[in-house]
Structures are given as structure tokens and as C-alpha cells.
Design an enzyme around this catalytic site. Sequence first.
Site, PDB file in Angstrom:
ATOM      1  N   GLN A 150       0.830  -1.202   0.000  1.00 20.05           N
ATOM      2  CA  GLN A 150       0.000   0.000   0.000  1.00 20.05           C
ATOM      3  C   GLN A 150       0.866   1.254   0.000  1.00 20.05           C
ATOM      4  OE1 GLN A 150      -1.572   0.987   3.780  1.00 20.05           O
ATOM      5  NE2 GLN A 150      -3.363   2.051   3.015  1.00 20.05           N
ATOM      6  N   GLY A 151       0.788   2.031  -1.040  1.00 23.77           N
ATOM      7  CA  GLY A 151       1.599   3.243  -1.149  1.00 23.77           C
ATOM      8  C   GLY A 151       0.771   4.494  -0.921  1.00 23.77           C
ATOM      9  N   SER A 190       1.256   6.641   2.490  1.00 15.37           N
ATOM     10  CA  SER A 190       2.020   7.613   3.294  1.00 15.37           C
ATOM     11  C   SER A 190       3.279   8.095   2.569  1.00 15.37           C
ATOM     12  CB  SER A 190       2.463   6.974   4.607  1.00 15.37           C
ATOM     13  OG  SER A 190       1.372   6.435   5.276  1.00 15.37           O
ATOM     14  N   GLU A 194     -12.747  -1.516   8.019  1.00 18.68           N
ATOM     15  CA  GLU A 194     -11.430  -1.582   8.653  1.00 18.68           C
ATOM     16  C   GLU A 194     -11.482  -1.040  10.083  1.00 18.68           C
ATOM     17  OE1 GLU A 194      -8.385   0.955   7.203  1.00 18.68           O
ATOM     18  OE2 GLU A 194      -6.791  -0.418   7.781  1.00 18.68           O
ATOM     19  N   ASN A 235      -3.938   7.246  17.175  1.00 18.42           N
ATOM     20  CA  ASN A 235      -4.946   7.411  18.227  1.00 18.42           C
ATOM     21  C   ASN A 235      -5.303   8.882  18.455  1.00 18.42           C
ATOM     22  OD1 ASN A 235      -4.713   4.689  18.310  1.00 18.42           O
ATOM     23  ND2 ASN A 235      -4.546   4.539  20.535  1.00 18.42           N
TER      24      ASN A 235
END
Length: 383
Positions: free
Chosen positions: A123-124, A126, A242, A367
Site C-alpha cells: 500500500q503506497g 504515506s 477496517e 490514536n
Amino acid sequence: MTDWNAMSDAEFRKEVHQFFETEYPEELRHLPHRPKFAEIEHWHRKLHTKGWVAPAWPAEYGGMGLNAAKLLIFYEEQQRGGVNRGRDMGVQMVGPLIIKFGTQKQKDYWLPRILSCEDIWCQGYSEPGAGSDLANLRTRAEFDGDDFVINGQKIWTTMAHDATHIFMLVRTDPNAPKKQQGISFLLAPMDQPGVDVRTITTLSGETEFCEVFFDNARTPRENLVGELNKGWSMAKALLSFERIFIGSPGLAQNALGQLESFARGRGAFDDPVFRDRFAQAALDVEDHAALYARFADQLRRGETLGADVSMLKIWVTECLQRITELMIEAAGPDGGTVGPLQVGNVSVDVLASFYKARPTTIYGGSNEIQRNILSKAVLGLPD
Ligand SMILES: Cc1cc2nc3c(=O)[nH]c(=O)nc-3n(C[C@H](O)[C@H](O)[C@H](O)COP(=O)(O)OP(=O)(O)OC[C@H]3O[C@@H](n4cnc5c(N)ncnc54)[C@H](O)[C@@H]3O)c2cc1C
């Protein structure tokens, strides 16, 4: 073809439990690291043969077609049995996106390859300077004939060094009025001269993270999923399930079980202060499981989850961190030992557990970001 959703929850749970119990290789249970594909290939082939690689996908695309309630049971049993999720970014992330937004041609080509693991995905999203504020991303993709040409850098790309393909968010219109606009969703092959993958060694000594550099890398135009410049809203559409999945109680429950056996073996319960802190942790885990059950019931009733589901991820990851701190405490002077500590027939790598608990409060939306969501969307507080 079996209609799993027609089974009672208890029957389905039994069937899943039995399969994981009898078929999953013992040496791969509760793996302390993220495996490369070669390590779990044999298990993947078994799942593939059984048709259980993609529990959430509709049956017409080769999935199990589970409804939300059955899906939770599947994941609960997977976690309880220490069954590794394998290299599931294809199944969990890019597959559902192709199913929802891809053309028929893209579905016919990519989906079977995801199921068979012919293609392994990373997964690209960030980038340096674009994590929590992902819409800041700067990696560009520009048209050149029948291709996109990609330039820029991704970071924290989990297992990119063991992936054949990357799904990525790229900037395709740098002049769009809002930064969320002008972003597109692209699929690209990793094995090409313009892609350079460098691993990052974590505190625990593992190399599951990578930086990925794109220097005039190419991907065909037909690898654009959905509309040009509409990638942002598509990527966001993926997040709803998710959010309960990453907040499920298994993480903390397993760690608590490990802590209990370990602490008993080390005699840590003789200390009333430790006993008190353990009891607090156990109650926190119980509280979390009760909260999770409430959200799971909402899904069972077919309701959509609200922003308050963010509580789950915050609570479970912070419980996990407290539990792993207690493990270090229970280990006493051995708390800083690298490698597994043996107590009776229990073997626990306390330091690795401690390190592994750290990033859980960061991934899937940190968080702090989850707290922002709660404060704005649930409590109605101003920015
Ligand atoms: C285990 C793991 C696996 C990952 N895998 C992938 C992957 O495969 N592919 C991928 O693309 N990315 C991946 N990531 C990256 C992850 O999505 C980012 O780390 C995350 O979005 C946070 O971004 P950042 O690291 O840039 O931190 P920053 O966004 O720079 O945040 C730094 C700190 O500031 C806080 N902060 C930031 N903004 C706010 C705000 N508005 N209010 C309050 N606090 C704020 C954050 O909570 C954090 O504590 C992974 C991360 C981890 C830990």
C-alpha cells in the site's frame, strides 16, 4: 457453492474453528513477525483451494460472500487460532476497491491474480510529510502517451520488498483548488528500473517497512482505478469495515493470556502491586470486549457504524501497550533480554511484544487522530 450466511453463527464458528485448528501449520501459529510470502505460501494454497482467501468478497468474484456478522466470526477465529493473515493487502484493500470502482476488464484481470497471490500487493499512501494529513501527498503521476510516469517517494510501505505491485495515491492535478482533489488511485508494477525499494530496520530489528522511490517509473493508463482525480473519496470509502477490524479484542486478549501464564511462572503475582495492575488490565480488556460486542451487534442488525467506533481502536491498542509494559515488569531484571524467555513450558519474547505494541497506536489512523474524530463527530467540539 456453500451459502455460509444461511448457517447459524454457532455452526459457522465451529466450521471455521475446526478448519483453522486442524489445517493451519503449527509452526506458523502466533508468528512474531510478518512473514514473507514464501514462508506462508503453502497455507495460502490451502486457503485458495478451499475458496477461503477472500471472506468478504462477493462469491461471484471468488470470495466467500460473508455478511458482516459472519465476517467478524471468521476474523475472531483467525485471531484466536494465531492464524497469520498472510499477505492480505490485495484481498483486504485493493481488491474491494477494484470490485467497487474498477472496470470489468480490471476485475477480470486483477481479481483472480489477487486470490492466487500471483500478484502480491503493498500500500503506497504515506509519504514524508503526508501521514495523518494524507491529502498533502506530493508523488506525481503525469500522462506520457499510453502511460502514467510516476515521480516521488512513499514511506512506511509495509513489505514493499516482498511485493510485485503497489496500489497508490498520486497527485494527478497539482492545480486543483483543494488538496483532496487532484488525487488519483493507481496500480503499478514494482519490478521496473524506476522503482527503488529500501528497507527500514525497526526497533525490534525487523525490516517490514520500506521507503519506495519513484524515478520516472511507468504504469499503463489502464491501471487507473475509478475516475481521474477522484482517488481521495474512493480510498476513504474503504475505511468503514477496517475501523471495527483493527479494533477487535483479540490483540489484547491474547497478550493478556500470555502475560498471565508468564507472570504466574515468574511468581509476579506474589507482589500485591502487580496483582492490582494485572486486575486493572484484565478489567480493561473485559470492558473493551463488551464495547466491541455492542458494535458487532450493530453490524449484525445491518446498521452502519458511526464515528464512535474509533473508541475501539484507541482502547484496544492502549490496553495492549499497558499489558506489554506489565510483561516487562513481570520479567524483572530479565525484562531487557533480547529473545524469548522460558518459564516452565511458556516461552515469551517480552521485549519483542513490547516493541510490537508501540506502532499499534499509529497505524490505521493514529490514536490522536481517532480522538480528533471522536471529539468532532461524536462530541461536537469545535476544531
Ligand atoms: C505498523 C505500521 C504499518 C504501516 N503500513 C503502512 C503501509 O503499508 N502503507 C502506508 O502508506 N502507510 C503505512 N503506515 C503509515 C501510517 O499510515 C502513518 O504512520 C500514519 O498515518 C501516521 O503518519 P506519520 O507517521 O506521518 O505521522 P504524523 O502524521 O507526522 O504524526 C506524528 C504525530 O503527530 C500526531 N498528529 C498528527 N496530526 C495531528 C492532529 N491533527 N491532531 C493531533 N495529533 C496529530 C500523530 O498522532 C502522531 O502522534 C504504517 C504505519 C505503521 C505504524
